[in-house]
Design an enzyme around this catalytic site. Sequence first.
Site, short mmCIF file in Angstrom:
data_model
loop_
_atom_site.label_atom_id
_atom_site.label_comp_id
_atom_site.label_asym_id
_atom_site.label_seq_id
_atom_site.Cartn_x
_atom_site.Cartn_y
_atom_site.Cartn_z
N ASP A 54 4.76 -28.99 -32.76
CA ASP A 54 3.61 -29.71 -33.30
C ASP A 54 2.32 -29.39 -32.55
O ASP A 54 1.31 -30.06 -32.74
CB ASP A 54 3.86 -31.23 -33.22
CG ASP A 54 4.90 -31.68 -34.22
OD1 ASP A 54 5.10 -30.96 -35.23
OD2 ASP A 54 5.53 -32.72 -34.01
N HIS A 258 -5.36 -4.12 -19.72
CA HIS A 258 -5.34 -5.48 -20.28
C HIS A 258 -4.20 -6.31 -19.71
O HIS A 258 -3.55 -7.08 -20.41
CB HIS A 258 -5.26 -5.43 -21.82
CG HIS A 258 -6.52 -4.92 -22.44
ND1 HIS A 258 -6.58 -4.37 -23.70
CD2 HIS A 258 -7.78 -4.85 -21.95
CE1 HIS A 258 -7.82 -3.99 -23.95
NE2 HIS A 258 -8.57 -4.27 -22.91
N ASP A 275 -10.80 -9.93 -13.80
CA ASP A 275 -11.73 -9.83 -14.93
C ASP A 275 -11.69 -11.17 -15.63
O ASP A 275 -10.71 -11.50 -16.30
CB ASP A 275 -11.29 -8.68 -15.85
CG ASP A 275 -12.27 -8.44 -17.00
OD1 ASP A 275 -13.11 -9.33 -17.28
OD2 ASP A 275 -12.19 -7.36 -17.63
N ASP A 286 -18.68 -12.26 -18.76
CA ASP A 286 -17.62 -11.27 -18.61
C ASP A 286 -17.85 -10.52 -17.30
O ASP A 286 -18.68 -9.62 -17.24
CB ASP A 286 -17.67 -10.32 -19.83
CG ASP A 286 -16.54 -9.30 -19.84
OD1 ASP A 286 -15.64 -9.40 -19.00
OD2 ASP A 286 -16.57 -8.42 -20.73
N HIS A 365 -11.95 4.06 -20.38
CA HIS A 365 -12.63 3.16 -21.32
C HIS A 365 -14.13 3.36 -21.25
O HIS A 365 -14.62 4.10 -20.39
CB HIS A 365 -12.24 1.70 -21.06
CG HIS A 365 -12.58 1.19 -19.69
ND1 HIS A 365 -13.85 0.84 -19.31
CD2 HIS A 365 -11.81 0.96 -18.58
CE1 HIS A 365 -13.86 0.40 -18.07
NE2 HIS A 365 -12.62 0.48 -17.59
N HIS A 369 -20.05 -3.06 -23.56
CA HIS A 369 -20.04 -3.54 -24.95
C HIS A 369 -21.11 -4.61 -25.06
O HIS A 369 -21.56 -5.14 -24.03
CB HIS A 369 -18.64 -4.10 -25.32
CG HIS A 369 -18.08 -5.04 -24.29
ND1 HIS A 369 -18.41 -6.36 -24.23
CD2 HIS A 369 -17.24 -4.83 -23.23
CE1 HIS A 369 -17.78 -6.94 -23.22
NE2 HIS A 369 -17.06 -6.03 -22.58
N HIS A 376 -16.53 -9.25 -26.92
CA HIS A 376 -16.94 -7.95 -27.47
C HIS A 376 -17.78 -8.32 -28.68
O HIS A 376 -17.27 -8.52 -29.77
CB HIS A 376 -15.72 -7.11 -27.88
CG HIS A 376 -14.94 -6.64 -26.69
ND1 HIS A 376 -13.80 -5.89 -26.80
CD2 HIS A 376 -15.13 -6.80 -25.35
CE1 HIS A 376 -13.33 -5.62 -25.58
NE2 HIS A 376 -14.13 -6.18 -24.69
N GLU A 399 -19.49 -1.86 -16.94
CA GLU A 399 -18.20 -2.05 -16.29
C GLU A 399 -17.45 -0.75 -16.04
O GLU A 399 -16.36 -0.54 -16.56
CB GLU A 399 -17.33 -2.99 -17.13
CG GLU A 399 -17.26 -2.67 -18.62
CD GLU A 399 -16.38 -3.67 -19.36
OE1 GLU A 399 -15.20 -3.80 -18.98
OE2 GLU A 399 -16.86 -4.30 -20.31
N TYR A 403 -9.14 4.22 -12.15
CA TYR A 403 -7.75 3.76 -12.10
C TYR A 403 -6.89 4.98 -11.83
O TYR A 403 -6.81 5.88 -12.67
CB TYR A 403 -7.35 3.11 -13.44
CG TYR A 403 -8.43 2.17 -13.96
CD1 TYR A 403 -8.42 0.82 -13.62
CD2 TYR A 403 -9.46 2.64 -14.79
CE1 TYR A 403 -9.43 -0.04 -14.07
CE2 TYR A 403 -10.46 1.79 -15.25
CZ TYR A 403 -10.44 0.46 -14.89
OH TYR A 403 -11.43 -0.38 -15.35
N ARG A 421 -12.46 -1.93 -10.97
CA ARG A 421 -13.52 -2.07 -11.98
C ARG A 421 -14.55 -3.04 -11.42
O ARG A 421 -14.19 -4.00 -10.73
CB ARG A 421 -12.96 -2.57 -13.32
CG ARG A 421 -14.02 -2.82 -14.37
CD ARG A 421 -13.47 -2.91 -15.80
NE ARG A 421 -12.65 -4.08 -16.04
CZ ARG A 421 -11.33 -4.07 -16.13
NH1 ARG A 421 -10.67 -2.94 -16.01
NH2 ARG A 421 -10.66 -5.18 -16.35
N GLU A 423 -17.81 -5.18 -13.01
CA GLU A 423 -18.43 -5.49 -14.31
C GLU A 423 -19.47 -6.60 -14.16
O GLU A 423 -19.19 -7.64 -13.57
CB GLU A 423 -17.34 -5.95 -15.29
CG GLU A 423 -17.91 -6.41 -16.63
CD GLU A 423 -16.83 -6.71 -17.66
OE1 GLU A 423 -15.70 -7.08 -17.27
OE2 GLU A 423 -17.13 -6.56 -18.86
N1 GLY Z 1 -12.70 -8.62 -20.48
C1 GLY Z 1 -12.82 -7.73 -21.52
C2 GLY Z 1 -13.73 -6.64 -21.21
O1 GLY Z 1 -14.13 -6.50 -20.07
O2 GLY Z 1 -14.15 -5.92 -22.05
MN MN Z 2 -16.23 -6.37 -20.66
MN MN Z 3 -14.27 -7.97 -18.58
#
Ligand code: GLY
Ligand code: MN
Ligand code: MN
Length: 455
Positions: A54, A258, A275, A286, A365, A369, A376, A399, A403, A421, A423
């Site tokens: 529920d 991720h 992150d 972010d 990557h 963004h 995003h 960012e 790696y 990373r 960011e």
């Molecule tokens: N946390 C998602 C990104 O950095 O794009």
């Molecule tokens: Mn990001």
């Molecule tokens: Mn991020």
Amino acid sequence: MSAIKKAKTKVIKPKKLAISAAEFARRRRDLMACMEPNSIAIIPGAREVRRNGDAEYAFRQDSDFYYLSGFPEPEAVAVLIPGREHGEYVLFCREKDATRELWTGYRAGQEGACQNYGADDAFPIGDIDEILPGLIEGRERVYYSLGKDSEFDRHVMEWVNTIRSKVRAGAIPPGEFLDLDHFLHEQRLIKSAGEQKIMREAGKISARAHTRAMQICHPGMREFQLEAEILHEFAMAGGRYPAYTSIVGGGENACVLHYTENAAELNDGDLVLIDAGCELQHYAADITRTFPVNGKFSKEQRALYEIVLAAQQAAFDTIKPGNHWNEPHDAAVKTITQGLIDLKLLKGGLKKNLEKGAYQDFYMHRTGHWLGMDVHDVGDYKVGNEWRVLEAGMVLTVEPGIYVSPSNQDVPARWRGIGIRIEDDVLVTKQGHDVLTDGVPKAVDEIETLMAASR
Ligand code: GLY
Ligand code: MN
Ligand code: MN
């Protein structure tokens, strides 16, 4: 003395920030000004989603719907009908219901929709099948985002078919479906002063949370315990939910882009990558920081970290109105590639390596963004075939990362399994840019000093 210790938590007063009713009205007006003559727009809110048994997931309103309405409840549909005599903005929403409200909380009802949310006219959501076809009828064009929600798509078709079935009695069905997303998302891409204020605060709260994690971190802790510290700081400042599932990856878990298991132990000698960003008033922050679990970078960790930091600075340096979307990425890629060559992790010269895209084994990557109501966020990255030109009011993340896969046999073992990373969130201003998340340290010395002071 009592054995029960008093919990020590500094209670701060959350800032009261909100988008004004006048701004929501302006957004609707601006969008209606983009619509073709004799048209209607239908924008459904989000659904509640069952988690198990529920229990439901915490409700999050649809960003497009909220951007236009500010209406926080499920089971709601906004309709914009430019030029309609009895009001251009119609909201369908739940009726007031004393019993249901006793169980699940306050409902604005139709009166509240008009009084508190600027609707010109409001109807019970249960009456939408009877009322909406009448509002669509006679309008030549329907603005609606087909394909996002198949159940709602079916309803829209049923309403149109209701009108079609009455053609011989003189009803005029719409002849065209148009996409609203383009106009709406262009609007959302440029952040107003009110939006910037909220995003600045979301950035500050999230920066404080990352600082707290650095101060508290020590070997032997588990990843979810750092996550808990982060979420605590968000919620205490009014950002009750994170904008996305937080990533806390110690050691080689940082190389899983991720990673969200957040369950492993944090080991002495490893880095940890976090992150995480809060959501405040439907706007996201972010931030990523990577720091040593024991407070001191190793030689290899530091060498790679300095490259990522330099790549981020090189990207920042390109952010100003008139430059294009891809310039920060190009700058970051160039710095990372040169840095990897200098460390002999890539062989050959800069030009050849850039042409080959050799950095992609280490940096797979993009450098950022758009950021806004969605982490995003919406908005095109290209206009026609050209990269989009940056304008004041846009917010983007920067960012870069490196790696080194634990299984990369092309590099000496001492580099393997290091993931980094960094960011931050950046507002494009008339003069250049403004980093919204610089409240959390990122220079090696700053991090080491902060962590040493809190041991
Ligand atoms: N946390 C998602 C990104 O950095 O794009
Ligand atoms: Mn990001
Ligand atoms: Mn991020």
